[in-house]
Design a protein around this motif. Sequence first.
Motif, PDB file in Angstrom:
ATOM      1  N   LEU A   1       0.811  -1.178  -0.137  1.00  0.00           N
ATOM      2  CA  LEU A   1      -0.088   0.064   0.010  1.00  0.00           C
ATOM      3  C   LEU A   1       1.012   1.175  -0.114  1.00  0.00           C
ATOM      4  CD1 LEU A   1      -2.657  -0.979   2.567  1.00  0.00           C
ATOM      5  CD2 LEU A   1      -2.754  -1.398   0.366  1.00  0.00           C
ATOM      6  N   PRO A   2       0.797   2.374  -0.869  1.00  0.00           N
ATOM      7  CA  PRO A   2       1.423   3.232  -0.836  1.00  0.00           C
ATOM      8  C   PRO A   2       1.393   4.231   0.148  1.00  0.00           C
ATOM      9  CG  PRO A   2      -0.346   3.594  -2.420  1.00  0.00           C
ATOM     10  CD  PRO A   2      -0.313   2.324  -1.987  1.00  0.00           C
ATOM     11  N   ALA A   3       2.512   4.950   0.511  1.00  0.00           N
ATOM     12  CA  ALA A   3       2.333   5.983   1.536  1.00  0.00           C
ATOM     13  C   ALA A   3       1.381   6.944   1.129  1.00  0.00           C
ATOM     14  CB  ALA A   3       3.880   6.727   1.589  1.00  0.00           C
ATOM     15  N   GLY A   4       0.667   7.541   2.348  1.00  0.00           N
ATOM     16  CA  GLY A   4      -0.488   8.547   1.774  1.00  0.00           C
ATOM     17  C   GLY A   4      -1.936   7.799   1.463  1.00  0.00           C
ATOM     18  N   ILE A   5      -2.148   6.815   1.296  1.00  0.00           N
ATOM     19  CA  ILE A   5      -3.238   6.201   0.926  1.00  0.00           C
ATOM     20  C   ILE A   5      -4.094   5.864   2.088  1.00  0.00           C
ATOM     21  CG2 ILE A   5      -2.565   3.554   0.876  1.00  0.00           C
ATOM     22  CD1 ILE A   5      -4.627   3.216  -1.407  1.00  0.00           C
ATOM     23  N   TYR A   6      -5.351   6.154   2.181  1.00  0.00           N
ATOM     24  CA  TYR A   6      -6.135   6.035   3.469  1.00  0.00           C
ATOM     25  C   TYR A   6      -6.608   4.526   3.243  1.00  0.00           C
ATOM     26  CZ  TYR A   6      -6.601  10.690   5.041  1.00  0.00           C
ATOM     27  OH  TYR A   6      -6.468  12.137   5.586  1.00  0.00           O
ATOM     28  N   HIS A   7      -6.407   3.876   4.528  1.00  0.00           N
ATOM     29  CA  HIS A   7      -6.721   2.226   4.515  1.00  0.00           C
ATOM     30  C   HIS A   7      -7.020   2.036   6.071  1.00  0.00           C
ATOM     31  CE1 HIS A   7      -2.505   2.363   5.712  1.00  0.00           C
ATOM     32  NE2 HIS A   7      -2.624   1.530   6.397  1.00  0.00           N
ATOM     33  N   ARG A   8      -7.578   0.772   6.036  1.00  0.00           N
ATOM     34  CA  ARG A   8      -7.625   0.081   7.407  1.00  0.00           C
ATOM     35  C   ARG A   8      -7.377  -1.394   7.061  1.00  0.00           C
ATOM     36  NH1 ARG A   8     -14.127   1.536   7.540  1.00  0.00           N
ATOM     37  NH2 ARG A   8     -14.856  -0.157   5.851  1.00  0.00           N
ATOM     38  N   PHE A   9      -7.296  -2.267   8.189  1.00  0.00           N
ATOM     39  CA  PHE A   9      -7.246  -3.528   8.208  1.00  0.00           C
ATOM     40  C   PHE A   9      -8.353  -4.399   9.175  1.00  0.00           C
ATOM     41  CE2 PHE A   9      -5.317  -7.467  10.330  1.00  0.00           C
ATOM     42  CZ  PHE A   9      -5.245  -8.262   9.214  1.00  0.00           C
ATOM     43  N   THR A  10      -8.468  -5.433   8.987  1.00  0.00           N
ATOM     44  CA  THR A  10      -9.274  -6.524   9.886  1.00  0.00           C
ATOM     45  C   THR A  10      -9.139  -7.892   9.531  1.00  0.00           C
ATOM     46  OG1 THR A  10     -11.359  -6.697  11.106  1.00  0.00           O
ATOM     47  CG2 THR A  10     -11.449  -6.299   8.676  1.00  0.00           C
ATOM     48  N   LEU A  11      -9.223  -8.569  10.557  1.00  0.00           N
ATOM     49  CA  LEU A  11      -9.241 -10.003  10.280  1.00  0.00           C
ATOM     50  C   LEU A  11     -10.623 -10.369   9.657  1.00  0.00           C
ATOM     51  CD1 LEU A  11      -7.879 -11.491  13.840  1.00  0.00           C
ATOM     52  CD2 LEU A  11      -6.618 -11.292  11.597  1.00  0.00           C
ATOM     53  N   ASP A  12     -10.748 -11.692   9.072  1.00  0.00           N
ATOM     54  CA  ASP A  12     -11.958 -12.010   8.553  1.00  0.00           C
ATOM     55  C   ASP A  12     -12.635 -12.903   9.894  1.00  0.00           C
ATOM     56  OD1 ASP A  12     -10.350 -14.475   8.392  1.00  0.00           O
ATOM     57  OD2 ASP A  12     -10.550 -14.541   6.221  1.00  0.00           O
ATOM     58  N   GLU A  13     -13.594 -13.705   9.294  1.00  0.00           N
ATOM     59  CA  GLU A  13     -14.275 -14.584  10.730  1.00  0.00           C
ATOM     60  C   GLU A  13     -13.449 -15.707  11.061  1.00  0.00           C
ATOM     61  OE1 GLU A  13     -18.805 -14.149   9.392  1.00  0.00           O
ATOM     62  OE2 GLU A  13     -17.518 -14.602   7.536  1.00  0.00           O
ATOM     63  N   ASN A  14     -12.277 -16.028  10.402  1.00  0.00           N
ATOM     64  CA  ASN A  14     -11.383 -16.904  11.041  1.00  0.00           C
ATOM     65  C   ASN A  14     -10.670 -16.403  12.207  1.00  0.00           C
ATOM     66  OD1 ASN A  14     -12.051 -18.940   9.106  1.00  0.00           O
ATOM     67  ND2 ASN A  14     -10.706 -17.819   7.790  1.00  0.00           N
ATOM     68  N   ASN A  15     -10.764 -15.086  12.508  1.00  0.00           N
ATOM     69  CA  ASN A  15      -9.945 -14.357  13.368  1.00  0.00           C
ATOM     70  C   ASN A  15      -8.339 -15.041  13.906  1.00  0.00           C
ATOM     71  OD1 ASN A  15     -12.169 -12.997  14.512  1.00  0.00           O
ATOM     72  ND2 ASN A  15     -12.777 -14.811  15.147  1.00  0.00           N
ATOM     73  N   TYR A  16      -7.762 -15.226  12.510  1.00  0.00           N
ATOM     74  CA  TYR A  16      -6.286 -15.381  12.709  1.00  0.00           C
ATOM     75  C   TYR A  16      -5.586 -15.094  11.311  1.00  0.00           C
ATOM     76  CZ  TYR A  16      -2.002 -18.313  12.548  1.00  0.00           C
ATOM     77  OH  TYR A  16      -0.808 -18.658  12.570  1.00  0.00           O
ATOM     78  N   ILE A  17      -4.441 -14.537  11.531  1.00  0.00           N
ATOM     79  CA  ILE A  17      -3.530 -14.185  10.566  1.00  0.00           C
ATOM     80  C   ILE A  17      -2.158 -14.079  10.989  1.00  0.00           C
ATOM     81  CG2 ILE A  17      -3.314 -11.882  10.527  1.00  0.00           C
ATOM     82  CD1 ILE A  17      -3.941 -11.777   7.459  1.00  0.00           C
ATOM     83  N   LYS A  18      -1.152 -14.802  10.183  1.00  0.00           N
ATOM     84  CA  LYS A  18       0.400 -14.620  10.395  1.00  0.00           C
ATOM     85  C   LYS A  18       0.872 -13.896   9.343  1.00  0.00           C
ATOM     86  CE  LYS A  18       4.458 -17.577  11.582  1.00  0.00           C
ATOM     87  NZ  LYS A  18       4.691 -18.707  11.551  1.00  0.00           N
ATOM     88  N   ALA A  19       1.517 -12.797   9.462  1.00  0.00           N
ATOM     89  CA  ALA A  19       2.071 -11.983   8.577  1.00  0.00           C
ATOM     90  C   ALA A  19       3.328 -11.393   8.592  1.00  0.00           C
ATOM     91  CB  ALA A  19       0.990 -10.699   8.336  1.00  0.00           C
ATOM     92  N   MET A  20       4.084 -11.550   7.552  1.00  0.00           N
ATOM     93  CA  MET A  20       5.294 -10.635   7.592  1.00  0.00           C
ATOM     94  C   MET A  20       5.259  -9.263   7.062  1.00  0.00           C
ATOM     95  SD  MET A  20       8.644 -11.648   4.870  1.00  0.00           S
ATOM     96  CE  MET A  20       8.818 -13.117   5.600  1.00  0.00           C
ATOM     97  N   ARG A  21       5.947  -8.449   8.064  1.00  0.00           N
ATOM     98  CA  ARG A  21       5.633  -7.083   7.690  1.00  0.00           C
ATOM     99  C   ARG A  21       7.506  -6.816   7.312  1.00  0.00           C
ATOM    100  NH1 ARG A  21       3.688  -5.131  13.493  1.00  0.00           N
ATOM    101  NH2 ARG A  21       5.429  -6.340  14.190  1.00  0.00           N
ATOM    102  N   LEU A  22       7.344  -5.989   6.135  1.00  0.00           N
ATOM    103  CA  LEU A  22       8.541  -5.397   5.559  1.00  0.00           C
ATOM    104  C   LEU A  22       8.668  -4.002   5.336  1.00  0.00           C
ATOM    105  CD1 LEU A  22       8.086  -8.142   2.674  1.00  0.00           C
ATOM    106  CD2 LEU A  22       9.955  -8.130   3.988  1.00  0.00           C
ATOM    107  N   PHE A  23       9.927  -3.618   5.537  1.00  0.00           N
ATOM    108  CA  PHE A  23      10.172  -2.098   5.567  1.00  0.00           C
ATOM    109  C   PHE A  23      11.560  -1.849   4.946  1.00  0.00           C
ATOM    110  CE2 PHE A  23       7.522  -2.792   9.230  1.00  0.00           C
ATOM    111  CZ  PHE A  23       6.659  -1.526   9.465  1.00  0.00           C
ATOM    112  N   VAL A  24      11.620  -0.433   4.214  1.00  0.00           N
ATOM    113  CA  VAL A  24      12.738  -0.014   3.614  1.00  0.00           C
ATOM    114  C   VAL A  24      13.193   0.700   4.998  1.00  0.00           C
ATOM    115  CG1 VAL A  24      13.877   1.766   2.288  1.00  0.00           C
ATOM    116  CG2 VAL A  24      11.744   0.263   1.514  1.00  0.00           C
ATOM    117  N   GLY A  25      14.502   0.251   5.417  1.00  0.00           N
ATOM    118  CA  GLY A  25      15.060   0.781   6.508  1.00  0.00           C
ATOM    119  C   GLY A  25      14.517   0.294   7.901  1.00  0.00           C
ATOM    120  N   ASP A  26      14.544   1.298   8.811  1.00  0.00           N
ATOM    121  CA  ASP A  26      13.908   0.886   9.998  1.00  0.00           C
ATOM    122  C   ASP A  26      12.388   0.923  10.128  1.00  0.00           C
ATOM    123  OD1 ASP A  26      16.339   0.544  11.316  1.00  0.00           O
ATOM    124  OD2 ASP A  26      16.548   2.733  12.187  1.00  0.00           O
ATOM    125  N   PRO A  27      11.818  -0.075  10.826  1.00  0.00           N
ATOM    126  CA  PRO A  27      10.426   0.013  10.886  1.00  0.00           C
ATOM    127  C   PRO A  27       9.751   1.100  11.635  1.00  0.00           C
ATOM    128  CG  PRO A  27      11.154  -1.490  12.540  1.00  0.00           C
ATOM    129  CD  PRO A  27      12.350  -0.772  11.812  1.00  0.00           C
TER     130      PRO A  27
END
Length: 179
Positions: free
Chosen positions: A127-153
């Motif tokens: 998602l590009p910097a500056g885009i309005y967004h939000r996140f939610t789980l679905d009805e399974n109530n579980y997610i494991k995700a890798m978070r990636l960054f350029v430089g420090d998080p």
Amino acid sequence: MVQAWYMDASEEDQRTPHRLQPDEPVAVGELRLLGVHSYKLDADNYETDPELDKIRKENNYSWMDIITIHKDTLPNYEQKLKSFYEEHLHLDDEIRYILEGSGYFDVRDQQERWIRIFMQKGDMITLPAGIYHRFTLDENNYIKAMRLFVGDPIWTPFNRPADNYEARAKYLTFLTQNA
């Protein structure tokens, strides 16, 4: 690849699909016009996946961690879910790669309509910097995700309205150039 559609206006459980009736799917190409990019990767072999390695090198994603969002693993689970679902933007790109489970990222289109993006194992999104967004789980109530960054998080969300940030101005310029 990810699936996406325009959302209904229902205030019911945020974890349900919220598809319009009739359904209005959104193609991956339409997401690209918003600056949203997606990939399908091999989540079972993420530690040795040459495609992930290539994406990380090409985009300078030098830092990564893994987060598990579930009531048994995330401190302040309910509070965190609520804050993730607040409409916000970041000053840097947001990159997420789903290793297990599933959930939704919602983004605004040029007319301010919500697009829901369903993500599941193997899906990666930027998602590009500056885009309005939000996140939610679905009805399974579980997610494991890798978070990636350029430089420090940097995880700082700026809740809407946040139109005074340079990242938002740059994003709006990007949208007008792609209109």
